[in-house]
Design a protein around this motif. Structure first.
Motif, PDB file in Angstrom:
ATOM      1  N   ILE A   1       0.815   4.185  -2.953  1.00  0.00           N
ATOM      2  CA  ILE A   1       0.686   5.618  -2.688  1.00  0.00           C
ATOM      3  C   ILE A   1       1.835   6.378  -3.341  1.00  0.00           C
ATOM      4  O   ILE A   1       1.624   7.392  -4.004  1.00  0.00           O
TER       5      ILE A   1
ATOM      6  N   TYR B   1      -5.596   2.207   7.245  1.00  0.00           N
ATOM      7  CA  TYR B   1      -4.410   1.686   7.924  1.00  0.00           C
ATOM      8  C   TYR B   1      -3.983   2.665   8.996  1.00  0.00           C
ATOM      9  O   TYR B   1      -4.073   3.873   8.817  1.00  0.00           O
TER      10      TYR B   1
ATOM     11  N   ASN C   1      -6.498   7.416   5.427  1.00  0.00           N
ATOM     12  CA  ASN C   1      -7.699   7.489   4.588  1.00  0.00           C
ATOM     13  C   ASN C   1      -8.106   6.118   4.046  1.00  0.00           C
ATOM     14  O   ASN C   1      -9.271   5.897   3.719  1.00  0.00           O
ATOM     15  N   ARG C   2      -7.143   5.227   3.938  1.00  0.00           N
ATOM     16  CA  ARG C   2      -7.406   3.890   3.392  1.00  0.00           C
ATOM     17  C   ARG C   2      -7.635   2.849   4.481  1.00  0.00           C
ATOM     18  O   ARG C   2      -7.736   1.653   4.210  1.00  0.00           O
TER      19      ARG C   2
ATOM     20  N   GLU D   1      -2.435   9.378   3.701  1.00  0.00           N
ATOM     21  CA  GLU D   1      -3.108   8.538   2.702  1.00  0.00           C
ATOM     22  C   GLU D   1      -3.472   7.174   3.292  1.00  0.00           C
ATOM     23  O   GLU D   1      -4.549   6.646   3.031  1.00  0.00           O
ATOM     24  N   LEU D   2      -2.574   6.602   4.072  1.00  0.00           N
ATOM     25  CA  LEU D   2      -2.855   5.300   4.680  1.00  0.00           C
ATOM     26  C   LEU D   2      -4.021   5.385   5.658  1.00  0.00           C
ATOM     27  O   LEU D   2      -4.858   4.478   5.715  1.00  0.00           O
TER      28      LEU D   2
ATOM     29  N   GLU E   1       0.836  -1.205   0.000  1.00  0.00           N
ATOM     30  CA  GLU E   1       0.000   0.000   0.000  1.00  0.00           C
ATOM     31  C   GLU E   1       0.870   1.254   0.000  1.00  0.00           C
ATOM     32  O   GLU E   1       0.552   2.236  -0.674  1.00  0.00           O
TER      33      GLU E   1
END
Length: 56
Positions: free
Chosen positions: A14, A36, A33-34, A30-31, A10
């Motif tokens: 990104i 994590y 938001n995903r 970003e993680l 992941e």
């Protein structure tokens, strides 16, 4: 695939999405938001290992 491998994949996804170099702070946001939950320090650690292996 282990959970650690999933996180590394992941992180690479990104990094690949950006046209410019990105740091651990951007990757961390970003993680999150995903779904994590990794801290910047952990991300920097994984990015350092990837860099040493010549992955990116």
């Amino acid at each position: 695939m282990s959970e650690s491998q999933e996180k590394i994949i992941e992180i690479l996804r990104i990094i690949n999405e950006y046209d410019k170099p990105v740091g651990a702070r951007v990757v961390s946001k970003e993680l999150i938001n995903r779904g994590y939950d990794l801290g910047e320090r952990t991300i920097r650690y994984h990015m350092q290992i990837l860099d040493e292996k010549g992955v990116y």
